[in-house]
Design a protein around this motif. Structure first.
Motif, PDB file in Angstrom:
ATOM      1  N   THR A 147       0.836  -1.202   0.000  1.00  0.00           N
ATOM      2  CA  THR A 147       0.000   0.000   0.000  1.00  0.00           C
ATOM      3  C   THR A 147       0.866   1.245   0.000  1.00  0.00           C
ATOM      4  OG1 THR A 147      -1.186  -1.318   1.606  1.00  0.00           O
ATOM      5  CG2 THR A 147      -2.215   0.728   0.947  1.00  0.00           C
ATOM      6  N   LYS A 148       1.989   1.188   0.687  1.00  0.00           N
ATOM      7  CA  LYS A 148       2.911   2.331   0.701  1.00  0.00           C
ATOM      8  C   LYS A 148       3.397   2.656  -0.700  1.00  0.00           C
ATOM      9  CE  LYS A 148       5.009   2.145   5.199  1.00  0.00           C
ATOM     10  NZ  LYS A 148       6.065   1.368   5.832  1.00  0.00           N
ATOM     11  N   ARG A 149       3.474   1.629  -1.532  1.00  0.00           N
ATOM     12  CA  ARG A 149       3.959   1.847  -2.899  1.00  0.00           C
ATOM     13  C   ARG A 149       2.834   2.026  -3.893  1.00  0.00           C
ATOM     14  NH1 ARG A 149       9.326  -1.745  -2.647  1.00  0.00           N
ATOM     15  NH2 ARG A 149       9.791  -0.911  -0.630  1.00  0.00           N
ATOM     16  N   ASN A 150       1.647   2.338  -3.383  1.00  0.00           N
ATOM     17  CA  ASN A 150       0.481   2.568  -4.232  1.00  0.00           C
ATOM     18  C   ASN A 150       0.130   1.383  -5.115  1.00  0.00           C
ATOM     19  OD1 ASN A 150       0.182   5.136  -3.231  1.00  0.00           O
ATOM     20  ND2 ASN A 150       1.652   5.957  -4.713  1.00  0.00           N
ATOM     21  N   VAL A 151       0.351   0.184  -4.589  1.00  0.00           N
ATOM     22  CA  VAL A 151      -0.083  -1.003  -5.317  1.00  0.00           C
ATOM     23  C   VAL A 151      -1.428  -1.416  -4.743  1.00  0.00           C
ATOM     24  CG1 VAL A 151       0.474  -3.388  -5.902  1.00  0.00           C
ATOM     25  CG2 VAL A 151       2.295  -1.710  -5.633  1.00  0.00           C
ATOM     26  N   ASP A 152      -2.374  -1.692  -5.658  1.00  0.00           N
ATOM     27  CA  ASP A 152      -3.703  -2.101  -5.190  1.00  0.00           C
ATOM     28  C   ASP A 152      -3.611  -3.466  -4.538  1.00  0.00           C
ATOM     29  OD1 ASP A 152      -4.976   0.096  -5.961  1.00  0.00           O
ATOM     30  OD2 ASP A 152      -5.646  -0.684  -7.898  1.00  0.00           O
ATOM     31  N   VAL A 153      -4.155  -3.591  -3.339  1.00  0.00           N
ATOM     32  CA  VAL A 153      -4.195  -4.888  -2.667  1.00  0.00           C
ATOM     33  C   VAL A 153      -5.650  -5.245  -2.445  1.00  0.00           C
ATOM     34  CG1 VAL A 153      -3.520  -6.187  -0.653  1.00  0.00           C
ATOM     35  CG2 VAL A 153      -2.014  -4.438  -1.554  1.00  0.00           C
ATOM     36  N   TRP A 154      -6.015  -6.409  -2.933  1.00  0.00           N
ATOM     37  CA  TRP A 154      -7.409  -6.826  -2.820  1.00  0.00           C
ATOM     38  C   TRP A 154      -7.648  -7.442  -1.459  1.00  0.00           C
ATOM     39  CZ3 TRP A 154     -10.223 -11.423  -2.280  1.00  0.00           C
ATOM     40  CH2 TRP A 154     -11.590 -11.335  -2.619  1.00  0.00           C
ATOM     41  N   ALA A 155      -8.741  -7.065  -0.844  1.00  0.00           N
ATOM     42  CA  ALA A 155      -9.139  -7.716   0.405  1.00  0.00           C
ATOM     43  C   ALA A 155     -10.595  -8.111   0.255  1.00  0.00           C
ATOM     44  CB  ALA A 155      -8.950  -6.769   1.582  1.00  0.00           C
ATOM     45  N   PRO A 156     -10.955  -9.290   0.735  1.00  0.00           N
ATOM     46  CA  PRO A 156     -12.328  -9.743   0.556  1.00  0.00           C
ATOM     47  C   PRO A 156     -13.295  -8.874   1.333  1.00  0.00           C
ATOM     48  CG  PRO A 156     -11.110 -11.256   1.942  1.00  0.00           C
ATOM     49  CD  PRO A 156     -10.120 -10.290   1.413  1.00  0.00           C
ATOM     50  N   PRO A 157     -14.456  -8.564   0.747  1.00  0.00           N
ATOM     51  CA  PRO A 157     -15.445  -7.763   1.475  1.00  0.00           C
ATOM     52  C   PRO A 157     -16.039  -8.574   2.618  1.00  0.00           C
ATOM     53  CG  PRO A 157     -16.327  -8.495  -0.629  1.00  0.00           C
ATOM     54  CD  PRO A 157     -14.887  -8.891  -0.613  1.00  0.00           C
ATOM     55  N   GLY A 158     -16.576  -7.874   3.605  1.00  0.00           N
ATOM     56  CA  GLY A 158     -17.048  -8.530   4.823  1.00  0.00           C
ATOM     57  C   GLY A 158     -18.191  -9.498   4.603  1.00  0.00           C
ATOM     58  N   TRP A 159     -19.055  -9.183   3.622  1.00  0.00           N
ATOM     59  CA  TRP A 159     -20.217 -10.057   3.446  1.00  0.00           C
ATOM     60  C   TRP A 159     -19.829 -11.444   2.953  1.00  0.00           C
ATOM     61  CZ3 TRP A 159     -20.594 -11.616  -1.567  1.00  0.00           C
ATOM     62  CH2 TRP A 159     -20.067 -10.792  -2.569  1.00  0.00           C
ATOM     63  N   MET A 160     -18.603 -11.584   2.352  1.00  0.00           N
ATOM     64  CA  MET A 160     -18.188 -12.891   1.847  1.00  0.00           C
ATOM     65  C   MET A 160     -18.180 -13.922   2.975  1.00  0.00           C
ATOM     66  SD  MET A 160     -17.331 -13.271  -1.444  1.00  0.00           S
ATOM     67  CE  MET A 160     -15.988 -14.406  -1.675  1.00  0.00           C
ATOM     68  N   ALA A 161     -17.653 -13.499   4.149  1.00  0.00           N
ATOM     69  CA  ALA A 161     -17.552 -14.421   5.273  1.00  0.00           C
ATOM     70  C   ALA A 161     -18.939 -14.918   5.662  1.00  0.00           C
ATOM     71  CB  ALA A 161     -16.874 -13.736   6.448  1.00  0.00           C
ATOM     72  N   TRP A 162     -19.908 -13.986   5.728  1.00  0.00           N
ATOM     73  CA  TRP A 162     -21.256 -14.389   6.125  1.00  0.00           C
ATOM     74  C   TRP A 162     -21.881 -15.303   5.076  1.00  0.00           C
ATOM     75  CZ3 TRP A 162     -22.799 -13.851  10.905  1.00  0.00           C
ATOM     76  CH2 TRP A 162     -22.167 -12.884  11.696  1.00  0.00           C
ATOM     77  N   LEU A 163     -21.610 -14.999   3.788  1.00  0.00           N
ATOM     78  CA  LEU A 163     -22.141 -15.840   2.716  1.00  0.00           C
ATOM     79  C   LEU A 163     -21.590 -17.259   2.847  1.00  0.00           C
ATOM     80  CD1 LEU A 163     -23.699 -16.047  -0.008  1.00  0.00           C
ATOM     81  CD2 LEU A 163     -21.539 -15.544  -1.121  1.00  0.00           C
ATOM     82  N   LEU A 164     -20.247 -17.337   2.995  1.00  0.00           N
ATOM     83  CA  LEU A 164     -19.610 -18.652   3.103  1.00  0.00           C
ATOM     84  C   LEU A 164     -20.141 -19.402   4.317  1.00  0.00           C
ATOM     85  CD1 LEU A 164     -15.905 -17.688   2.341  1.00  0.00           C
ATOM     86  CD2 LEU A 164     -17.472 -18.905   0.859  1.00  0.00           C
ATOM     87  N   TRP A 165     -20.285 -18.676   5.417  1.00  0.00           N
ATOM     88  CA  TRP A 165     -20.737 -19.303   6.652  1.00  0.00           C
ATOM     89  C   TRP A 165     -22.161 -19.821   6.485  1.00  0.00           C
ATOM     90  CZ3 TRP A 165     -24.451 -17.817  10.425  1.00  0.00           C
ATOM     91  CH2 TRP A 165     -24.352 -18.532  11.641  1.00  0.00           C
ATOM     92  N   GLY A 166     -22.995 -18.979   5.843  1.00  0.00           N
ATOM     93  CA  GLY A 166     -24.380 -19.387   5.619  1.00  0.00           C
ATOM     94  C   GLY A 166     -24.447 -20.656   4.789  1.00  0.00           C
ATOM     95  N   MET A 167     -23.637 -20.695   3.706  1.00  0.00           N
ATOM     96  CA  MET A 167     -23.622 -21.890   2.863  1.00  0.00           C
ATOM     97  C   MET A 167     -23.159 -23.096   3.662  1.00  0.00           C
ATOM     98  SD  MET A 167     -22.002 -20.041  -0.442  1.00  0.00           S
ATOM     99  CE  MET A 167     -21.785 -21.372  -1.564  1.00  0.00           C
TER     100      MET A 167
END
Lengths: 938, 101
Positions: free
Chosen positions: A512-532
């Motif tokens: 991030t310091k070098r302005n490189v985009d870092v993908w992080a999973p959105p919060g709802w993914m965890a709930w979706l996975l958990w629900g499944m």
């Protein structure tokens, strides 16, 4: 004991060879001499080698424990209450044994990496090692393997190819041990292919039955797609990290995410090219629109992890390659237990755990793994709802449980995922062996494979075979997550982990310091996975209880097998004659023995595995931590800690308070899932006595068939969800198409009542492959056979006709030709020849060297148009020049040889030039130096 | 002392004579004799060049080898001529075209 272990130093631990080679010896002896040795000798051989291998594995494990204990360090850590605790930490100890150096590979991208510069090749050794992770796997494979061998000696007793079965089974144990004990990817690949081969051989064990043979082929082909991924992953790892052994990959793993251009894989335009309009005269082909505003790239880590994950999906039967595993049930039941439930299919999870430090570098792939796992768990659970074949239920259940394991490792809970591999090995092996025992008993009565496995013909077996029932019920309790059983501690731990942690790039801060985009999973993914996951757990509880109740409870329906009793006349004993078209007529009149308990070699492994299914969870009862913070009896967790230490940098935990509440929530939900699923099954099959079964099956089959389409809708939906507000751009056309196509597939499958993806593949992939095969066939007939084969023959015939004229049999003509040929050679060798080679030092210095010859002398002109360097010819055969970037120079050389002075005669001069002249142009390219940055140490 | 060039020229002349004879004569016996002349031309060259090298006798030794090879060659060659004569009743090489086409 100490004296015994002193024979095996940690870096030359040859006891591993004993573990490995004993099963191979068994395979060899049984395979080559088994037919002549007879059944008792084959049984002795196979039990001796697997038993001894298990003993050696235990000894290895003990030695490993000593090695781990030697790395112990004790730290005092204060908890948030300010109380000091002793925290014991272990290093990552391993015992290794090298057989020999297998080969050397090249192809490294960056010479800076940790390898010897003077010899940049990468050694690939036939090396085996055992550490905490592979140690546990080794014990499972040899231990469960031994029990299943014992079981098989009785189960296969009547088979005429007894020796062949045990040769394959021993070979499987050997291959599986190679897979888990391998110290590098190529050796792992040997085992990977070896278990694939044994799986193919054993699925098609009764190869005279056509469906079995095709099931074997299907398994092999589906695995092949995965193996392709594993191979690509290996090549990429060599390219990026310069190593294929676990230690080396771990050392070089950093370069997989280096933000410099080289570690980026260009997906579009492919290979980082440029699309431009192409003009052929007046005709313009517009291609520039294909060029995106920003090149679509992924990091090397993502590419490697994707390729390896493809390999894992094939072997571990995940979507979309799961299709082979249900069909693999065509093999003998002990094979289903050992290969297609307990060991081989978990190889994918093992691979991900083994290379966890590579996978965590790519959070998108981690999320993909988790999502694939959750989707597979749910999808296979839905399909298991409507199976009537007891082995098919267990097969889909295996796919589903493998999905749970992938869900676990996908969110970075490697210990939980691997612990599920461990417990699953016990309860699923026990379930399959129990099913085998049931089928054995049913077969004695039915004499028909399909009817003997159909749960609709069973029922009430509890009274006939109490030991089998006990073991089967214990394992069912484990798999549905009955509190305090092993499944409760492993599966529900995975569900809890899904909520409390998510993968994160370990280099986020630096990048991030070098302005490189870092993908992080959105919060709802965890709930979706958990629900499944929770939904899948509910369905698991239902279908497993359904299988248990249909098989062991109620009345035995086997007396009226296949046909309704009012159609067939009831015989004197009150039995309905059974059988179908291809059945022996003798059998119809003979009802067969009533089901009975299996002999001891079958029941003893069942009891052991059933017990393990109940108590194995106590090796890692993480759930109990909810009740007491001081609780720290987590042997597996601590044992595997050093293995996954590197990977923990790629996992982000929620804060302690949220964690606690979410764990409670998850445990509650998991308990609810178990209660609801099993209660509904109880109500349907015990309380209502299965009256609803027919209506249930018909409706649920349609729903489950339509679920294939829902899969595509779900994938498309998640992609759209990830895109967020970009969901309506052109790039998102593919997810939209998935959603629309999925809806259609759902409709089509539900209409056809076609379960699983087989139907989808038949309609989409098969026509494509057929068309390709047709095209290839017509190309073969039209072009290869006609143009290449016949035209070549014609040309050869014509040439032969011409050359035959010369072959006139007169010796003088032959002699004359020989003389002519010799004269030609003489002409060539008498005149001088100039041949130049240019060597580039890379720094702008070039050396141009002329080829040697008899009495050669040279005269160089550094500039072709100017005068030569020296007036006379000298023996200096090379010239050195220096060029600036982008500069070009043409040099000239004149060459004379020993005959040159004799050739300076008017006519001869014209025939044989005494001086050869050659020019060469040397250009130094302009190099763009990319701005490189290095990643600091973490 | 006779200069080495004289021998070389003699050798070249002999070799050419032998070669031409080998190419144009149709009698197999004469062809064999032409081959002998060529070989001997080489022998002359060997020995002549060896004179300029006092430290070794490689050329002369090779001469002996060549003479031995010639003897073997003549023995085999004459045997072939004899069996050819038995089969075809001729010693003319252009009539012995059994391997035609």
């Amino acid at each position: 004991m100490k004296a015994f272990f002193s024979l095996f130093p940690a870096n030359d631990f040859s006891l591993l060879a004993v573990v490995l080679l004993l099963p191979l010896l068994g395979a060899f002896v049984n395979g080559v001499f088994g037919r002549r040795l007879g059944k008792p000798a084959v049984r002795l051989m196979t039990l001796a080698v697997t038993g001894a291998a298990f003993a050696a594995a235990i000894a290895t494990f003990v030695a490993l424990q000593d090695a781990v204990a030697a790395t112990k360090t004790v730290e005092m850590v204060k908890d948030h209450a300010g109380v000091a605790h002793e925290v014991i930490k272990h290093g990552h100890a391993k015992l290794a044994w090298t057989a020999w150096e297998w080969m050397r590979a090249s192809g490294l991208r960056d010479a800076k990496l940790p390898i010897d510069v003077s010899d940049p090749s990468i050694p690939i050794e036939l090396k085996f090692s055992v550490d905490a992770l592979s140690g546990v796997m080794m014990l499972v494979v040899t231990g469960v393997g031994f029990l299943i061998h014992v079981y098989s000696t009785s189960y296969m007793a009547k088979d005429s190819a007894y020796w062949r079965f045990f040769a394959y089974l021993n070979l499987f144990v050997f291959s599986m041990l190679v897979l888990i004990l391998a110290d590098n990817l190529p050796v792992l690949f040997i085992g990977w292919e070896g278990v694939g081969l044994c799986s193919y051989l054993l699925i098609g064990f009764w190869y005279d039955k056509s469906p079995n043979a095709s099931a074997g082929k299907k398994a092999f082909i589906a695995n092949r797609i995965g193996d392709f991924g594993l191979l690509v992953g290996m090549f990429l790892l060599v390219y990026y990290t310069g190593a294929l052994d676990w230690t080396g990959i771990a050392k070089g793993a950093q370069s997989l995410v280096s933000p410099s251009g080289a570690a980026q894989v260009h997906l579009w335009p492919i290979g980082g090219g440029q699309f431009q309009d192409v003009a052929f005269g007046a005709l313009r082909i517009p291609l520039a629109w294909l060029q995106p505003n920003r090149a679509i790239t992924i990091t090397g880590a993502t590419a490697v992890a994707l390729a390896l994950f493809l390999g894992a999906t094939g072997k571990s039967a995940q979507l979309p390659l799961y299709v082979w595993l249900p069909d693999a049930m065509a093999g003998p039941t002990p094979v289903s237990a050992l290969i297609h439930a307990a060991t081989m299919v978990t190889a994918g999870v093992y691979l991900i755990c083994r290379l966890s430090f590579v996978f965590v570098l790519s959070p998108p792939v981690m999320m993909l793994i988790a999502f694939t796992g959750a989707l597979t768990a749910l999808y296979a659970a839905v399909l298991a709802l409507v199976q009537n074949d007891i082995k098919k239920v267990l097969a889909y259940s295996t796919v589903s449980q493998l999905g749970f394991m992938f869900l676990g490792v996908g969110v970075g809970a490697f210990t939980a995922g691997f612990f599920h591999v461990f417990t699953h090995a016990f309860f699923k092996a026990c379930l399959f062996l129990g099913a085998g025992s049931v089928i054995h008993a049913m077969h004695a009565r039915v004499h028909d494979d399909d009817h003997a496995q159909d749960m609709r013909n069973m029922g009430g077996l509890r009274k006939f075979m109490p030991l089998t029932f006990g073991a089967f019920a214990a394992s069912t309790l484990a798999i549905i997550g009955f509190p305090l059983t092993s499944g409760f501690f492993s599966k529900d731990e995975i569900l809890a982990r899904v909520l409390v942690q998510q993968p994160v790039n370990p280099y986020t801060e630096i990048l991030t310091k070098r302005n490189v985009d870092v993908w992080a999973p959105p919060g709802w993914m965890a709930w979706l996975l958990w629900g499944m996951g929770v939904l899948a757990a509910t369905l698991t509880a239902f279908y497993m209880c359904r299988a248990l109740f249909l098989t062991f409870f109620g009345e035995f329906r086997g007396w009226t097998i296949g046909r309704p009793s009012h159609v067939l006349p009831v015989d004197d004993h009150g039995h309905v004659p059974h059988g179908d078209h291809d059945h022996d007529h003798d059998d119809v009149s003979v009802p067969g023995a009533p089901p009975a308990e299996s002999p001891r070699p079958i029941t003893i492994p069942l009891i052991i595995l059933g017990t393990a299914a109940i108590v194995a969870g106590l090796l890692n009862p993480g759930m109990l931590k909810l009740f007491s913070e001081q609780f720290d009896f987590l042997p597996i967790d601590h044992w595997l800690e050093p293995v996954f230490e590197e990977a923990t940098h790629g996992v982000k935990l929620v804060d302690a308070h949220t964690m606690h509440s979410r764990e409670w929530l998850s445990t509650g939900a998991a308990f609810a899932a178990f209660s609801v699923g099993s209660y509904v099954a109880y109500w349907m099959y015990i309380a209502q006595k299965g009256k609803l079964e027919a209506a249930y099956l018909s409706r649920a089959t349609t729903l489950a068939a339509g679920f294939s389409g829902i899969l595509f809708v779900a994938i498309g939906g998640v992609l759209l969800g990830l895109a967020g507000k970009d969901a309506f751009t052109l790039r998102m056309a593919i997810p939209w198409a998935l959603v629309a196509g999925g809806a259609y597939v759902a409709y089509a499958c539900a209409k056809e009542r076609a379960l699983g993806l087989d139907f989808v593949y038949e309609r989409s992939v098969f026509p494509g492959v057929d068309a390709l095969a047709d095209t290839a066939a017509s190309f073969d007939q039209g072009f290869v056979d006609f143009v290449i084969a016949r035209l070549t023959a014609l040309v050869v015939a014509a040439l032969g006709t011409i050359l035959r004229v010369v072959q006139n049999g007169v010796v003088h003509v032959y002699a004359a030709m020989m003389v002519l040929g010799l004269a030609g050679l003489g002409w060539f060798f008498v005149q001088p020849h100039a041949q130049l080679t240019t060597s580039d030092s890379g720094s702008g210095d070039y050396v141009v060297t002329a080829g040697p010859g008899p009495g050669y002398q040279f005269r160089w002109s550094p500039d072709a148009s100017a005068a030569p360097q020296t007036p006379s010819f000298t023996s200096v055969d090379s010239i050195k020049i220096h060029l600036e970037e982008g500069a070009t120079k043409t040099l000239k050389v004149e060459v004379r040889n020993a005959f040159s002075s004799a050739l300076e005669v008017p006519v001869v001069r014209w025939l044989l030039p005494p001086v050869a002249v050659k020019e060469v142009t040397v250009t130094r390219a302009t190099v763009d130096k990319p701005a490189k940055f290095e990643l600091g140490e973490r | 002392m006779i200069p080495v060039e004289y021998y070389v020229v003699l050798s070249a002349v002999l070799f050419t004579l032998g070669g031409v004879g080998f190419l144009i004569r149709r009698n197999v016996i004469a062809t064999l004799m032409s081959i002998e002349i060529m070989l001997n031309a080489v022998n002359v060259a060997f020995v002549a060049f060896n004179r300029s090298r006092t430290e070794s006798h490689t050329g002369q030794v090779f001469g002996f080898f060549l003479i031995a090879a010639e003897a073997a060659e003549v023995a085999v060659g004459l045997a072939i001529v004899l069996s050819l004569f038995r089969v075809r009743r001729t010693v003319r090489s252009d009539e012995a075209d059994l391997l035609k086409n």
